[in-house]
Design an enzyme around this catalytic site. Sequence first.
Site: not given
Length: 275
Positions: A112, A182
């Site tokens: 990631k 997020e």
Amino acid sequence: MRKTTHTIKEYKKQKRKIIALTAYDYSTAKVLDNAGVDMILVGDSLAQVALGYENTLSLTMDEMLHHAKAVIRGARNSFIVVDLPFLTYQVSIEDAVYNAGRCLQIGASAVKLEGASEDILKTIKKMVSVGIPVFGHIGFTPQSVNALGGNRVQGKTAEQAKELLKQAKDLQDAGCFAIVLELVPSETAVLITENLDVPIIGIGAGSGCDGQILVTDDLLGKYVDFKPSFVKRYAELGKESEDAVRNFIYDVQNGNYPGINESFFMAEPEAEKLT
Ligand code: KIV
């Protein structure tokens, strides 16, 4: 059998929510795997949660690999993503591919990385072209905490939401198999989730995403320095652990531990020779 990018992408098509949690060690990975999570992220939240750094910026590649190896040993079925630490993928594409490759060499399923700038998109394309699955991350990106002026909700206006949608589409076009979103309003998350083919995994992004990810120590109430408002604690292991240790101290100081059941004894004839 370990889940793959194919499994994760299929879940979106089936409208089955994807469950992702963080782990930084063998025993936690085993608990998550046994419980049936789809994806384990060896997140760079490792920096604060397990190593006590102030933010994610101090974490090194070697520290990450050390913890990632333990997680991989602990989990058999979950898809395992390793977070690339700050400065391990921003300086050059060569460094980035090399560091991502090291994660796959130890058995990770994917890496990631944060952001969706032109440079990051080029880096992702290169990784994907050499067979490295990449999980994108937009919205609040902790490695840019200083530039973003703290832990702030992103994509709060319609214009910002559309900009995040563009970033998500760019990441999808660059080859990301899924994206973390997020700290954004629920409306922004729904807009992005409904307009992307790849799964959108939310954290602090409401219930409309294809899946949810949380820091396991937050969920279990083990990390008590700070509790983000979007976290729901499913246990209070921090407090329970502290109580258990206090009980141990009490028992040792008062002669209650170790007792007969927790001690070893000689056979009687041997013990008699000592007296
Ligand atoms: O490092 C981390 O824990 C993350 C979150 C998305 C959970 O990146």
